[in-house]
Motif scaffolding. Structure first.
Motif, PDB file in Angstrom:
ATOM      1  N   ARG A  88       0.805  -1.227   0.000  1.00  0.00           N
ATOM      2  CA  ARG A  88       0.000   0.000   0.000  1.00  0.00           C
ATOM      3  C   ARG A  88       0.833   1.270   0.000  1.00  0.00           C
ATOM      4  NH1 ARG A  88      -3.047   0.865   4.409  1.00  0.00           N
ATOM      5  NH2 ARG A  88      -1.716  -0.484   5.670  1.00  0.00           N
ATOM      6  N   LEU A  89       2.089   1.171   0.491  1.00  0.00           N
ATOM      7  CA  LEU A  89       2.959   2.343   0.534  1.00  0.00           C
ATOM      8  C   LEU A  89       4.214   2.078  -0.288  1.00  0.00           C
ATOM      9  CD1 LEU A  89       2.786   3.393   4.302  1.00  0.00           C
ATOM     10  CD2 LEU A  89       1.618   4.456   2.356  1.00  0.00           C
ATOM     11  N   ILE A  90       4.491   2.949  -1.227  1.00  0.00           N
ATOM     12  CA  ILE A  90       5.687   2.878  -2.053  1.00  0.00           C
ATOM     13  C   ILE A  90       6.431   4.203  -1.879  1.00  0.00           C
ATOM     14  CG2 ILE A  90       6.624   2.619  -4.387  1.00  0.00           C
ATOM     15  CD1 ILE A  90       5.213   0.087  -3.347  1.00  0.00           C
ATOM     16  N   GLU A  91       7.699   4.143  -1.496  1.00  0.00           N
ATOM     17  CA  GLU A  91       8.471   5.339  -1.176  1.00  0.00           C
ATOM     18  C   GLU A  91       7.753   6.184  -0.124  1.00  0.00           C
ATOM     19  OE1 GLU A  91       9.697   7.593  -4.587  1.00  0.00           O
ATOM     20  OE2 GLU A  91      10.405   5.838  -5.682  1.00  0.00           O
ATOM     21  N   GLY A  92       7.031   5.522   0.774  1.00  0.00           N
ATOM     22  CA  GLY A  92       6.331   6.214   1.841  1.00  0.00           C
ATOM     23  C   GLY A  92       5.039   6.891   1.435  1.00  0.00           C
ATOM     24  N   ARG A  93       4.653   6.738   0.174  1.00  0.00           N
ATOM     25  CA  ARG A  93       3.426   7.353  -0.338  1.00  0.00           C
ATOM     26  C   ARG A  93       2.438   6.274  -0.750  1.00  0.00           C
ATOM     27  NH1 ARG A  93       7.598   9.987  -3.026  1.00  0.00           N
ATOM     28  NH2 ARG A  93       7.096   8.882  -4.964  1.00  0.00           N
ATOM     29  N   PRO A  94       1.124   6.622  -0.829  1.00  0.00           N
ATOM     30  CA  PRO A  94       0.155   5.633  -1.289  1.00  0.00           C
ATOM     31  C   PRO A  94       0.545   5.055  -2.647  1.00  0.00           C
ATOM     32  CG  PRO A  94      -0.975   7.528  -0.373  1.00  0.00           C
ATOM     33  CD  PRO A  94       0.476   7.892  -0.429  1.00  0.00           C
ATOM     34  N   ALA A  95       0.502   3.761  -2.760  1.00  0.00           N
ATOM     35  CA  ALA A  95       0.937   3.084  -3.985  1.00  0.00           C
ATOM     36  C   ALA A  95       0.002   3.390  -5.144  1.00  0.00           C
ATOM     37  CB  ALA A  95       0.982   1.578  -3.745  1.00  0.00           C
ATOM     38  N   ARG A  96       0.584   3.552  -6.305  1.00  0.00           N
ATOM     39  CA  ARG A  96      -0.217   3.805  -7.502  1.00  0.00           C
ATOM     40  C   ARG A  96      -0.804   2.501  -8.052  1.00  0.00           C
ATOM     41  NH1 ARG A  96       2.474   7.439 -11.920  1.00  0.00           N
ATOM     42  NH2 ARG A  96       4.393   6.228 -11.572  1.00  0.00           N
ATOM     43  N   THR A  97      -1.987   2.634  -8.642  1.00  0.00           N
ATOM     44  CA  THR A  97      -2.625   1.522  -9.320  1.00  0.00           C
ATOM     45  C   THR A  97      -2.460   1.705 -10.827  1.00  0.00           C
ATOM     46  OG1 THR A  97      -4.802   2.548  -9.644  1.00  0.00           O
ATOM     47  CG2 THR A  97      -4.375   1.556  -7.485  1.00  0.00           C
ATOM     48  N   MET A  98      -2.974   0.766 -11.615  1.00  0.00           N
ATOM     49  CA  MET A  98      -2.877   0.900 -13.063  1.00  0.00           C
ATOM     50  C   MET A  98      -3.561   2.169 -13.549  1.00  0.00           C
ATOM     51  SD  MET A  98      -0.958  -1.524 -14.071  1.00  0.00           S
ATOM     52  CE  MET A  98      -1.075  -0.992 -15.779  1.00  0.00           C
ATOM     53  N   SER A  99      -4.597   2.606 -12.867  1.00  0.00           N
ATOM     54  CA  SER A  99      -5.311   3.823 -13.270  1.00  0.00           C
ATOM     55  C   SER A  99      -4.442   5.064 -13.166  1.00  0.00           C
ATOM     56  CB  SER A  99      -6.556   4.025 -12.404  1.00  0.00           C
ATOM     57  OG  SER A  99      -7.386   2.899 -12.408  1.00  0.00           O
ATOM     58  N   ASP A 100      -3.416   5.007 -12.320  1.00  0.00           N
ATOM     59  CA  ASP A 100      -2.600   6.181 -12.039  1.00  0.00           C
ATOM     60  C   ASP A 100      -1.381   6.312 -12.949  1.00  0.00           C
ATOM     61  OD1 ASP A 100      -4.228   6.790  -9.771  1.00  0.00           O
ATOM     62  OD2 ASP A 100      -3.150   5.247  -8.650  1.00  0.00           O
ATOM     63  N   ILE A 101      -1.135   5.313 -13.768  1.00  0.00           N
ATOM     64  CA  ILE A 101       0.097   5.277 -14.564  1.00  0.00           C
ATOM     65  C   ILE A 101      -0.162   5.852 -15.951  1.00  0.00           C
ATOM     66  CG2 ILE A 101       1.883   3.786 -15.540  1.00  0.00           C
ATOM     67  CD1 ILE A 101       1.185   1.790 -13.268  1.00  0.00           C
ATOM     68  N   ASP A 102       0.569   6.887 -16.298  1.00  0.00           N
ATOM     69  CA  ASP A 102       0.462   7.479 -17.626  1.00  0.00           C
ATOM     70  C   ASP A 102       1.131   6.560 -18.643  1.00  0.00           C
ATOM     71  OD1 ASP A 102       1.530   9.314 -19.929  1.00  0.00           O
ATOM     72  OD2 ASP A 102       0.004  10.494 -18.899  1.00  0.00           O
ATOM     73  N   LEU A 103       0.518   6.448 -19.809  1.00  0.00           N
ATOM     74  CA  LEU A 103       1.044   5.546 -20.832  1.00  0.00           C
ATOM     75  C   LEU A 103       2.476   5.898 -21.214  1.00  0.00           C
ATOM     76  CD1 LEU A 103      -0.118   3.095 -22.290  1.00  0.00           C
ATOM     77  CD2 LEU A 103      -0.772   4.593 -24.178  1.00  0.00           C
ATOM     78  N   ALA A 104       2.824   7.182 -21.157  1.00  0.00           N
ATOM     79  CA  ALA A 104       4.182   7.601 -21.506  1.00  0.00           C
ATOM     80  C   ALA A 104       5.224   6.988 -20.569  1.00  0.00           C
ATOM     81  CB  ALA A 104       4.285   9.125 -21.463  1.00  0.00           C
ATOM     82  N   GLU A 105       4.825   6.643 -19.344  1.00  0.00           N
ATOM     83  CA  GLU A 105       5.757   6.025 -18.403  1.00  0.00           C
ATOM     84  C   GLU A 105       6.107   4.601 -18.808  1.00  0.00           C
ATOM     85  OE1 GLU A 105       5.083   7.003 -14.097  1.00  0.00           O
ATOM     86  OE2 GLU A 105       3.107   7.556 -14.881  1.00  0.00           O
ATOM     87  N   LEU A 106       5.296   4.040 -19.691  1.00  0.00           N
ATOM     88  CA  LEU A 106       5.491   2.654 -20.119  1.00  0.00           C
ATOM     89  C   LEU A 106       6.016   2.569 -21.546  1.00  0.00           C
ATOM     90  CD1 LEU A 106       2.200   1.178 -18.612  1.00  0.00           C
ATOM     91  CD2 LEU A 106       4.512   0.988 -17.674  1.00  0.00           C
ATOM     92  N   PHE A 107       6.543   3.676 -22.042  1.00  0.00           N
ATOM     93  CA  PHE A 107       7.146   3.741 -23.384  1.00  0.00           C
ATOM     94  C   PHE A 107       8.532   4.330 -23.203  1.00  0.00           C
ATOM     95  CE2 PHE A 107       7.703   5.776 -27.620  1.00  0.00           C
ATOM     96  CZ  PHE A 107       7.567   4.628 -28.403  1.00  0.00           C
TER      97      PHE A 107
END
Length: 266
Positions: A88-107
């Motif tokens: 639930r926490l990544i780098e001390g912050r709420p973890a991102r879900t697939m909805s939160d990931i911009d497509l540009a981050e995966l290119f």
């Protein structure tokens, strides 16, 4: 136009029947069950009922084709793990879900780390092996890179025990790659960590909590996206390509199946 290389494993339902009994719990990440509706059978019956029409009013007496997917994990086939998969926490912050990931981050620019000369099935991939593979690319891992591990798993099919006995990553190895700047961590293996039976045995034998899913849990320290079950890495150069992971747009999930494609300039 760039040359496209498909890195995506097929999710053929026949693969479920090939999974050895001792690994049966992996069936829903190998492929879904698929019910096929054909135009001359189920599709015709549904359309006749929908329109209240006789068969002769349909072109060639046919309806449509459709498929129903069952027992399919969001981690099925070639897929992207959202950070939430690791806690639930990544780098001390709420973890991102697939909805939160911009497509540009995966290119991203990609590197193939061919670790085959230095790994063994069921064992950890060492930092030394990773560094040797990086050196072989003639490049360095930079911020935002996608690193794709070629472990040799392309040699094995779903019905072979070796398919489930892959080399895997540790927490230290994962932090080594994210520390260099990698934001996408891909592998041709079924999973990122060492195989679950290996981790369970090591934990029970030693009592060391560091053996509990340490590769995945390492991204709690520095966020990255893990991509599993890539294929066809042998078709790529070690560097000089861009790779895209295009996930199904599922809301608020910890993962999504994706189409993984490399783009190589001619």
């Amino acid at each position: 136009m760039p040359r496209l290389v498909d890195l995506t494993a097929s999710m053929d339902p026949k693969y479920r029947d090939l999974v050895p009994k001792e690994f049966a719990r992996w069936e829903n990440i190998v492929s879904p069950k698929i019910s096929y509706w054909t135009p001359d059978k189920e599709g015709k019956e549904v359309m006749m009922k929908m329109y209240g029409a006789p068969e002769e009013d349909l072109p060639d007496g046919e309806g449509y084709a459709a498929e129903m997917l069952h027992e399919m994990s969001s981690h099925c086939g070639t897929h992207v793990d959202a950070p939430l998969h690791s806690g639930r926490l990544i780098e001390g912050r709420p973890a991102r879900t697939m909805s939160d990931i911009d497509l540009a981050e995966l290119f991203r620019p990609g590197l193939v780390l061919d670790v085959r000369p230095w790994v063994n099935r069921n064992e950890a991939i060492s930092i030394e092996a990773l560094q040797r593979a990086i050196d072989a690319t003639g490049q360095s891992v930079e911020e935002g890179h996608a690193v794709l591990l070629r472990t040799g798993q392309e040699e094995y099919a779903n019905d072979q025990r070796e398919f489930y006995e892959y080399p895997g990553m540790t927490g230290d190895g994962t932090r080594f790659l994210t520390g260099l700047g990698a934001t996408i961590l891909g592998t041709d293996a079924l999973a990122w960590d060492r195989p679950t039976p290996v981790l369970v045995e090591a934990y029970k034998r030693t009592g060391d909590k560091g053996h509990i899913w340490d590769g995945h849990f390492a991204i709690r320290d520095k966020e990255a996206f893990i991509v599993q079950k890539l294929t066809n890495l042998k078709a790529l150069p070690l560097s000089g390509f861009t790779v895209g992971f295009f996930p199904i747009k599922l809301p608020r999930t910890s993962a999504a199946p994706c189409r993984a494609v490399a783009f190589i300039a001619d």
